[in-house]
Enzyme design. Structure first.
Site, PDB file in Angstrom:
ATOM      1  N   ASN A 150       0.790  -1.109  -0.067  1.00 26.76           N
ATOM      2  CA  ASN A 150      -0.085  -0.010   0.141  1.00 26.76           C
ATOM      3  C   ASN A 150       0.829   1.325  -0.009  1.00 26.76           C
ATOM      4  O   ASN A 150       0.495   2.235  -0.400  1.00 26.76           O
ATOM      5  CB  ASN A 150      -0.976   0.057   1.169  1.00 26.76           C
ATOM      6  CG  ASN A 150      -0.377  -0.313   2.645  1.00 26.76           C
ATOM      7  OD1 ASN A 150       0.622  -0.687   2.560  1.00 26.76           O
ATOM      8  ND2 ASN A 150      -0.903   0.797   3.391  1.00 26.76           N
ATOM      9  N   GLY A 226       2.134  -6.182   7.301  1.00 36.50           N
ATOM     10  CA  GLY A 226       1.074  -6.819   6.542  1.00 36.50           C
ATOM     11  C   GLY A 226      -0.282  -7.171   6.904  1.00 36.50           C
ATOM     12  O   GLY A 226      -0.382  -6.453   8.033  1.00 36.50           O
ATOM     13  N   THR A 230      -1.395 -13.011   7.625  1.00 43.03           N
ATOM     14  CA  THR A 230      -0.131 -13.343   7.160  1.00 43.03           C
ATOM     15  C   THR A 230       1.015 -13.383   8.649  1.00 43.03           C
ATOM     16  O   THR A 230       1.769 -14.000   8.668  1.00 43.03           O
ATOM     17  CB  THR A 230       0.631 -12.504   6.469  1.00 43.03           C
ATOM     18  OG1 THR A 230      -0.415 -12.329   5.185  1.00 43.03           O
ATOM     19  CG2 THR A 230       1.586 -12.865   5.775  1.00 43.03           C
ATOM     20  N   GLU A 248       3.651  -5.648  12.164  1.00 40.84           N
ATOM     21  CA  GLU A 248       2.616  -4.490  12.097  1.00 40.84           C
ATOM     22  C   GLU A 248       1.699  -4.926  11.351  1.00 40.84           C
ATOM     23  O   GLU A 248       1.841  -5.020   9.935  1.00 40.84           O
ATOM     24  CB  GLU A 248       3.318  -3.118  11.397  1.00 40.84           C
ATOM     25  CG  GLU A 248       4.564  -2.725  12.151  1.00 40.84           C
ATOM     26  CD  GLU A 248       4.178  -1.926  13.493  1.00 40.84           C
ATOM     27  OE1 GLU A 248       3.198  -1.272  13.608  1.00 40.84           O
ATOM     28  OE2 GLU A 248       5.020  -1.916  14.425  1.00 40.84           O
ATOM     29  N   CYS A 282      -3.486   1.613   6.209  1.00 47.92           N
ATOM     30  CA  CYS A 282      -3.624   0.727   7.322  1.00 47.92           C
ATOM     31  C   CYS A 282      -4.220   1.692   8.390  1.00 47.92           C
ATOM     32  O   CYS A 282      -5.047   1.185   9.317  1.00 47.92           O
ATOM     33  CB  CYS A 282      -2.557   0.235   8.159  1.00 47.92           C
ATOM     34  SG  CYS A 282      -0.974   1.096   8.282  1.00 47.92           S
ATOM     35  N   GLU A 461       7.456   0.285  16.023  1.00 46.33           N
ATOM     36  CA  GLU A 461       8.658   0.737  15.250  1.00 46.33           C
ATOM     37  C   GLU A 461       8.488   2.132  15.337  1.00 46.33           C
ATOM     38  O   GLU A 461       7.847   2.969  16.045  1.00 46.33           O
ATOM     39  CB  GLU A 461       8.451   0.286  13.873  1.00 46.33           C
ATOM     40  CG  GLU A 461       8.430  -1.211  13.765  1.00 46.33           C
ATOM     41  CD  GLU A 461       8.315  -1.779  12.270  1.00 46.33           C
ATOM     42  OE1 GLU A 461       8.476  -1.147  11.500  1.00 46.33           O
ATOM     43  OE2 GLU A 461       8.454  -3.112  12.143  1.00 46.33           O
TER      44      GLU A 461
HETATM   45  P1  NAD Z   1       0.390  -9.616   2.905  1.00 45.76           P
HETATM   46  O1  NAD Z   1       0.114  -9.942   4.493  1.00 45.76           O
HETATM   47  O2  NAD Z   1      -0.526 -10.138   1.944  1.00 45.76           O
HETATM   48  O3  NAD Z   1       1.664  -9.174   2.544  1.00 45.76           O
HETATM   49  C1  NAD Z   1       2.886  -8.382   3.090  1.00 45.76           C
HETATM   50  C2  NAD Z   1       3.919  -9.008   2.603  1.00 45.76           C
HETATM   51  O4  NAD Z   1       4.133 -10.408   3.197  1.00 45.76           O
HETATM   52  C3  NAD Z   1       4.226  -9.196   1.165  1.00 45.76           C
HETATM   53  O5  NAD Z   1       5.695  -8.847   0.794  1.00 45.76           O
HETATM   54  C4  NAD Z   1       3.965 -10.495   1.106  1.00 45.76           C
HETATM   55  O6  NAD Z   1       4.708 -11.345  -0.007  1.00 45.76           O
HETATM   56  C5  NAD Z   1       4.739 -11.296   2.331  1.00 45.76           C
HETATM   57  N1  NAD Z   1       4.235 -12.307   2.751  1.00 45.76           N
HETATM   58  C6  NAD Z   1       3.082 -12.966   2.479  1.00 45.76           C
HETATM   59  N2  NAD Z   1       2.997 -14.508   2.980  1.00 45.76           N
HETATM   60  C7  NAD Z   1       4.068 -14.376   3.615  1.00 45.76           C
HETATM   61  C8  NAD Z   1       4.720 -15.528   4.189  1.00 45.76           C
HETATM   62  N3  NAD Z   1       4.088 -16.773   4.415  1.00 45.76           N
HETATM   63  N4  NAD Z   1       5.781 -15.527   4.851  1.00 45.76           N
HETATM   64  C9  NAD Z   1       6.709 -14.418   4.717  1.00 45.76           C
HETATM   65  N5  NAD Z   1       6.215 -13.219   3.922  1.00 45.76           N
HETATM   66  C10 NAD Z   1       4.932 -13.345   3.399  1.00 45.76           C
HETATM   67  O7  NAD Z   1      -0.346  -7.896   3.122  1.00 45.76           O
HETATM   68  P2  NAD Z   1      -0.670  -6.923   1.872  1.00 45.76           P
HETATM   69  O8  NAD Z   1      -2.010  -7.431   1.270  1.00 45.76           O
HETATM   70  O9  NAD Z   1       0.563  -6.865   0.966  1.00 45.76           O
HETATM   71  O10 NAD Z   1      -0.861  -5.327   2.753  1.00 45.76           O
HETATM   72  C11 NAD Z   1      -1.901  -5.170   3.168  1.00 45.76           C
HETATM   73  C12 NAD Z   1      -2.149  -5.264   4.681  1.00 45.76           C
HETATM   74  O11 NAD Z   1      -0.902  -4.832   5.371  1.00 45.76           O
HETATM   75  C13 NAD Z   1      -3.233  -4.781   5.300  1.00 45.76           C
HETATM   76  O12 NAD Z   1      -3.944  -5.669   6.260  1.00 45.76           O
HETATM   77  C14 NAD Z   1      -2.861  -3.719   5.727  1.00 45.76           C
HETATM   78  O13 NAD Z   1      -3.684  -3.035   7.093  1.00 45.76           O
HETATM   79  C15 NAD Z   1      -1.524  -3.907   6.561  1.00 45.76           C
HETATM   80  N6  NAD Z   1      -0.766  -2.938   6.584  1.00 45.76           N
HETATM   81  C16 NAD Z   1      -0.332  -2.574   8.033  1.00 45.76           C
HETATM   82  C17 NAD Z   1       0.369  -1.570   8.289  1.00 45.76           C
HETATM   83  C18 NAD Z   1       0.906  -1.298   9.686  1.00 45.76           C
HETATM   84  O14 NAD Z   1       1.907  -0.544   9.769  1.00 45.76           O
HETATM   85  N7  NAD Z   1       0.301  -1.977  10.570  1.00 45.76           N
HETATM   86  C19 NAD Z   1       0.987  -0.923   7.162  1.00 45.76           C
HETATM   87  C20 NAD Z   1       0.604  -0.868   5.846  1.00 45.76           C
HETATM   88  C21 NAD Z   1      -0.193  -1.899   5.824  1.00 45.76           C
END
Ligand code: NAD
Length: 480
Positions: A150, A226, A230, A248, A282, A461
């Site tokens: 994002n 993420g 995940t 996070e 997020c 963080e």
């Molecule tokens: P995601 O969890 O699908 O992926 C995030 C990252 O993790 C990607 O690089 C992905 O390839 C990797 N990943 C996926 N499966 C994995 C595994 N089994 N092992 C290791 N790495 C793996 O998330 P997304 O769809 O890319 O992002 C959206 C999510 O991120 C939303 O839930 C959003 O709220 C969250 N987010 C949180 C914050 C925060 O600071 N809390 C900030 C931005 C986004």
């Protein structure tokens, strides 16, 4: 076609397997490049490179590390137009937002941690006439940074910068959905004079390279941003390995609007909080609770304001609302709008996919959508949609507003709109969220701790918290 490569041991290289994934431009739906589908063979190379660089980087002075990071920040600034355009193409976000927020803050993050690491100090504890304790804070070694789609370059650098600043070597993986700016960033790392192997960027899916990274025994810490599921998967798969972990995760953030707020400013900012980056931040406020006495007035003004959001091609300067990041994500968002209808929700505005003309005819655009008449505990109000969809609900008292805000498994951010100081203090203290904004949203001081509670994550963080996370404290006790 733009071919992305991994950055390992200071060089741009293809994945060992030769396998690639497609990279799609969300505003057009067209494949415009390829990404390495890296796997454990690429990871072995990255770990070897990091291991070889580890000792020298840890023993490089903070001043020199800081200087190299500053070079990197300067190069991001110097290439801001190209990076903003690349981010808008890769992610679908408006180019003006990419320039003002994503790219500007990427440079700002790196510069902040370059400086912060030179000011970082550790504690000492005197035991009167018996002994003195002091804490050493050494780099952890090889750490993994995994980021989402994002805010691609922004969140990538948010993790990498503090890790490098305090002397770790890093293996980083951007989202496979938005890999372009991290690829361009690798080239800037070479220009900035980052020694080879200090940072290694491997591209590919979570399933392949991501899961290999998190369980690699030589990777001692994981900074992950993420989705919550995940994060849970990573926590489970590494449970017996005792790695240091910062997770996070997702959010479903409440916005509390009181009758005594500054009305016009609140309407403007609550619209921004709900729909910035197409609702894909997020921290976006997607559950909006409004004091009943101003509910109808606020609702009308809110809908009117939402109608002024300029939807368009992300590459046009005046666009405020671009494409969602992928077709899959767009389908998820649309399915939640359908779910809201079945749960009794009334769509006040939006609710549909947008069919654009010209270049963007096949893009993934969804109208900014406002829904009312839903119960706080329905799925639409409980689950993270992460798109341009918000709900509005009335409340009658501070106690009810607090209960509604806290009635959710997530606890990342919140915003409260009121001129009553006592109320603001009470709510800020009692709201279950890692971040509380009063009469503002997304106002960020890089020194402050960042992170969530409940299902929004573990750890903090930002600022010194990040420098603490990326170092290992060791107490030394010397008897007098
Ligand atoms: P995601 O969890 O699908 O992926 C995030 C990252 O993790 C990607 O690089 C992905 O390839 C990797 N990943 C996926 N499966 C994995 C595994 N089994 N092992 C290791 N790495 C793996 O998330 P997304 O769809 O890319 O992002 C959206 C999510 O991120 C939303 O839930 C959003 O709220 C969250 N987010 C949180 C914050 C925060 O600071 N809390 C900030 C931005 C986004």
């Amino acid at each position: 076609m733009k071919k992305i490569q991994n950055y390992i041991n200071g060089e741009m290289i293809d994945p060992v397997s030769g396998n690639h994934l497609e990279n799609t431009e969300p505003a057009t739906g067209q494949v415009y490049g390829s990404i390495p589908d890296s796997d454990d063979k690429d990871l072995i190379m990255a770990v070897n490179a990091a291991e070889n660089a580890q000792y020298d980087w840890a023993n490089t002075s903070a001043e020199i590390r800081s200087k190299i990071l500053e070079n990197l920040a300067d190069l991001i600034d110097a290439n801001a137009d190209e990076l903003a355009r690349a981010e808008a193409i890769d992610n679908g976000k408006p180019i003006s937002l990419a320039k003002q927020v994503d790219i500007y803050r990427s440079a700002a993050n790196i510069r902040f941690f370059a400086h912060a690491s030179t000011q970082f100090s550790s504690e000492s504890h005197s035991m009167e006439n018996t002994a003195i304790n002091f804490t050493l804070r050494d780099p952890i070694g090889i750490v993994a940074c995994i980021s989402p789609w994002n805010l691609p370059l922004y969140l990538f650098t948010w993790k990498i910068a503090p890790a490098l600043a305090v002397g770790n070597v890093v293996i980083a993986k951007p989202s496979e959905v938005t890999p372009m700016t991290s690829y361009l960033f690798s080239k800037l790392c070479i220009q900035a004079g980052l020694p080879k192997g200090v940072l290694n960027i491997v591209h590919g899916t979570g399933q392949n390279i991501g899961s290999a990274m998190v369980v690699h025994p030589k990777i001692k810490a994981i900074s992950f941003t993420g989705g919550t599921s995940t994060g849970a998967h990573i926590a489970k798969s590494t449970a017996g390995m005792f790695k240091k972990m910062s997770l996070e995760l997702g959010g479903k953030n409440p916005t509390l609007v009181f009758a005594d707020c500054d009305f016009e400013e609140t309407v403007t900012e609550v619209v921004r909080a709900a729909f910035a980056n197409q609702g894909q931040i997020c921290l976006c406020g997607s559950r909006i609770y409004i004091e009943r006495s101003i509910y109808e007035k606020f609702k009308q003004a809110f809908i009117k304001k939402v109608a002024t959001i300029k939807i368009g091609d992300p590459l046009e300067q005046e666009t405020q609302h671009g494409a969602l990041v992928s077709e899959q994500h767009m389908q998820k968002v649309l399915s939640y709008i359908e779910l809201a209808k079945t749960e009794g929700g009334k769509i006040l505005t939006g609710g549909n996919q947008i069919k654009m003309n010209g270049r963007c005819a096949n893009g993934y655009f969804v109208e900014p959508t406002v829904i009312e008449n839903l119960d706080n505990f329905c799925r639409t109000n409980q689950e993270e949609i992460f798109g341009p969809v918000c709900t509005i609900m009335p409340f009658d008292s501070d106690e009810e507003a607090l209960a509604l805000a806290n009635g959710n498994e997530y606890g990342l951010a919140s915003s409260i709109w009121t001129n009553d100081l006592k109320r603001a203090h009470n709510l800020a203290k009692n709201i279950e969220a890692g971040i509380v904004w009063i009469n503002c949203w997304l106002l960020r001081d890089l020194r402050t701790p960042f992170g969530g509670v409940k299902s929004s994550g573990v750890g903090r963080e930002g600022g010194l918290e990040a420098l603490r996370f990326f170092t290992e404290p060791k107490n030394v006790c010397i008897k007098y």
